[in-house]
Design a protein around this motif. Structure first.
Motif, short mmCIF file in Angstrom:
data_model
loop_
_atom_site.label_atom_id
_atom_site.label_comp_id
_atom_site.label_asym_id
_atom_site.label_seq_id
_atom_site.Cartn_x
_atom_site.Cartn_y
_atom_site.Cartn_z
N GLY A 65 59.90 42.67 -40.68
CA GLY A 65 61.54 42.13 -39.76
C GLY A 65 60.45 42.18 -37.89
O GLY A 65 59.51 42.91 -37.88
N ASN A 66 61.32 42.02 -37.05
CA ASN A 66 60.99 42.19 -36.12
C ASN A 66 60.52 42.99 -35.18
O ASN A 66 59.78 43.97 -34.53
N ASP A 67 61.77 44.66 -35.62
CA ASP A 67 61.51 45.28 -35.45
C ASP A 67 60.13 46.42 -36.05
O ASP A 67 59.65 46.87 -35.21
N GLU A 68 59.94 46.43 -37.23
CA GLU A 68 58.74 46.30 -37.95
C GLU A 68 57.51 45.77 -37.20
O GLU A 68 55.92 46.16 -36.40
N VAL A 69 57.03 44.57 -36.79
CA VAL A 69 56.37 44.83 -35.57
C VAL A 69 56.26 45.06 -34.14
O VAL A 69 55.10 45.23 -33.31
#
Length: 218
Positions: A65-69
């Motif tokens: 997810g974008n939050d992980e990146v």
């Protein structure tokens, strides 16, 4: 039960295609963060696809997810750019505050990486403005002899709704600034953040100045 990836007999790390899904996501997130930090890529999806391709993985499977990146990017910047990260954030926020003072009649709100503090060499200053018509912003820039380009910004809202907004782009001190224009009705609803899908955080000039004051305190 998931098993840890085995190392080969010569001690090398297991190949990506031998890892579990969670580990693949972590690998992609870490490499996507490096791509964003070092190669000037600002779009999460583009960075993830590039990372997957370089790891020899499908570009549509096991993507984080974008939050992980974003979390991986914060960690990367802390580890490898920590020496001047605070200075970069300070400079960009000062430029943002200066632009917001110039645009004060349009109720400017700072959004994005400059507000969150997760900045790279390619980070742009993103400001939301409120005006009766987009042309007001163009006339204001023209009156002050500021060259600009017109663009569009596509934003997401609740219920998977997407809308396109007019935007103006110009450069100040070699830093790109994007002004996204909302009318007075639209400005009441905050778009969703591309990082976590929650309503985007937006800061007015006083809040940005308070952030800079807090950073300057010992």
């Amino acid at each position: 039960m998931r098993h840890k990836p085995r190392s080969s007999q010569n001690g090398h790390r297991a190949k990506p295609n031998s890892l579990g899904e969670d580990q693949l996501r972590t690998h992609i997130a870490t490499d996507a963060a490096r791509i964003m930090a070092e190669e000037g890529v600002r779009d999460f999806h583009t960075a993830k696809r590039k990372a997957a391709a370089r790891l020899g993985l499908p570009e549509t499977k096991n993507l984080p997810g974008n939050d992980e990146v974003d979390a991986a990017l914060q960690e990367y910047l802390r580890l490898f750019h920590g020496g001047h990260l605070n200075q970069s954030v300070r400079r960009l926020r000062e430029l943002a505050a200066e632009a917001m003072r110039f645009l004060s009649k349009f109720d400017p709100r700072l959004v994005g990486p400059v507000l969150s503090g997760t900045v790279t060499s390619a980070t742009e200053i993103e400001i939301h403005l409120t005006a009766d018509t987009p042309e007001e912003i163009g006339f204001w820039l023209q009156e002050h002899s500021i060259p600009y380009e017109q663009a569009d910004r596509r934003l997401r809202f609740g219920g998977d709704r997407q809308e396109t907004f007019p935007a103006y782009r110009f450069t100040a001190d070699n830093v790109p600034i994007e002004l996204c224009i909302f009318d007075r009705r639209e400005a009441r609803e905050s778009p969703l953040s591309p990082v976590d899908g929650k309503p985007m955080k937006r800061a007015n000039l006083r809040e940005v100045e308070n952030l800079m004051t807090e950073e300057a305190e010992p």
